[in-house]
Scaffold this motif. Sequence first.
Motif, PDB file in Angstrom:
ATOM      1  N   ARG A 103       0.789  -1.134  -0.144  1.00 33.70           N
ATOM      2  CA  ARG A 103      -0.404   0.283  -0.291  1.00 33.70           C
ATOM      3  C   ARG A 103       0.352   1.263  -0.168  1.00 33.70           C
ATOM      4  O   ARG A 103       1.076   2.067   1.072  1.00 33.70           O
ATOM      5  CB  ARG A 103      -0.815   0.050   1.180  1.00 33.70           C
ATOM      6  CG  ARG A 103      -1.872  -1.212   1.007  1.00 33.70           C
ATOM      7  CD  ARG A 103      -3.051  -0.972   1.764  1.00 33.70           C
ATOM      8  NE  ARG A 103      -3.724  -2.237   1.552  1.00 33.70           N
ATOM      9  CZ  ARG A 103      -5.391  -1.834   1.989  1.00 33.70           C
ATOM     10  NH1 ARG A 103      -5.283  -1.089   3.427  1.00 33.70           N
ATOM     11  NH2 ARG A 103      -6.033  -2.718   2.173  1.00 33.70           N
ATOM     12  N   ASP A 244      -4.172  -1.974   8.097  1.00 31.96           N
ATOM     13  CA  ASP A 244      -5.263  -1.902   8.415  1.00 31.96           C
ATOM     14  C   ASP A 244      -5.377  -0.232   8.550  1.00 31.96           C
ATOM     15  O   ASP A 244      -5.594   0.624   8.013  1.00 31.96           O
ATOM     16  CB  ASP A 244      -6.337  -2.654   8.608  1.00 31.96           C
ATOM     17  CG  ASP A 244      -7.186  -3.197   8.096  1.00 31.96           C
ATOM     18  OD1 ASP A 244      -8.329  -2.217   6.798  1.00 31.96           O
ATOM     19  OD2 ASP A 244      -8.812  -2.775   9.121  1.00 31.96           O
ATOM     20  N   ASP A 248      -4.786   3.090   6.410  1.00 32.03           N
ATOM     21  CA  ASP A 248      -5.932   3.888   6.429  1.00 32.03           C
ATOM     22  C   ASP A 248      -5.846   5.593   6.732  1.00 32.03           C
ATOM     23  O   ASP A 248      -5.795   6.307   6.535  1.00 32.03           O
ATOM     24  CB  ASP A 248      -7.294   3.408   7.091  1.00 32.03           C
ATOM     25  CG  ASP A 248      -8.476   3.356   6.231  1.00 32.03           C
ATOM     26  OD1 ASP A 248      -7.983   2.346   5.198  1.00 32.03           O
ATOM     27  OD2 ASP A 248      -9.369   3.450   6.621  1.00 32.03           O
TER      28      ASP A 248
END
Length: 353
Positions: A103, A244, A248
């Motif tokens: 990511r 996770d 964000d």
Amino acid sequence: MKIAVLPGDGIGPEIVAQAMKVLDALRRDGLKIETEQAAIGGAGYDAAGDPLPEATLGLARAADAVLLGAVGGPQYDRLERPLRPERGLLRIRKELNLFANLRPALLYPELAGASTLKPEVVAGLDILIVRELTGDVYFGQPRGIEVRNGERVGFNTMIYTESEIRRVAHVAFGIAMKRGKKLCSVEKANVLECSELWRDVVAEVARDYPEVELSSMYVDNAAMQLVRNPKQFDVIVTGNIFGDILSDEASMLSGSIGMLPSASLDARNKGLYEPIHGSAPDIAGRDLANPLATILSLAMMFKYTFGDEATAERIDNAVKKVIAQGYRTGDIWTEGCKRVSCSQMGDAVVAAM
Ligand code: IPM
Ligand code: MG
């Protein structure tokens, strides 16, 4: 190149449609790309009573890569847990053994004003979070809700084997070698045994990468450092739940969660590519969503699965160009820019290519 296309729910079909325009443009220029669509998430439940229908899983297995939109919606929240859209996503990750989730969080200079942080804190930001994706509390057994001593208890198990930690650590070190050669391993070793093992195994793997500077950080501190001084990071490697949450958080450094792509890879670089944001039911079907995270996910597909850096760069550069030209969907819009719809943004990217 065989791509399984799984639009999913909410804004999923709209954003995936823009990525399909990019694929069409590449086909016109001679790339041999085959795509086939299938239902996942709530759409899978509606079509076949299963958030990951057999046919969808079969298609994904047969493909070289999977492009996914988003899953979930309020109309599915009351379903039994195994039938919920999210379960389809978790199952496809597990079934395809996509243990390494990449990511990247990158700030386009023109979007510095869209971030909620001060421009000088985020200017030039370029970090990559490697999140373990098929283990941890997400999949650990036992799990459940049951009655003990007359009251309900809910429980999950945080668990990692050393081989699970080792393989994702190798991916993270490998990527760090190609970037700034700095890796920060994030855990909670001051409290959790599972994290203690994580830290030890990552340190063992580090011996194979003497050029990479390894540091360890507790997850609470990492959450704070990410907003205090995010540019201290190059590559971060962490477990499923911490990754996770931190990804964000990292997305907001880049202005909007609508900008962050992801790649989820197995040991042979087969991958599932998806934006990190959700299905945004509140704006679904209104042509308002930001398709750039999905289009950037496509660029990652060419880079990591197809080993075609030139095409990856072509897509990345087209995105840079539309940003530079001032096109903005609502989530990244600031005064003086051109406000565009989801489909107009897709068209602008194709034009820029
Ligand atoms: C993500 C999402 C998923 C996750 C949800 C939708 C199950 O938040 O990809 O980050 O928790 O992994
Ligand atoms: Mg998430």
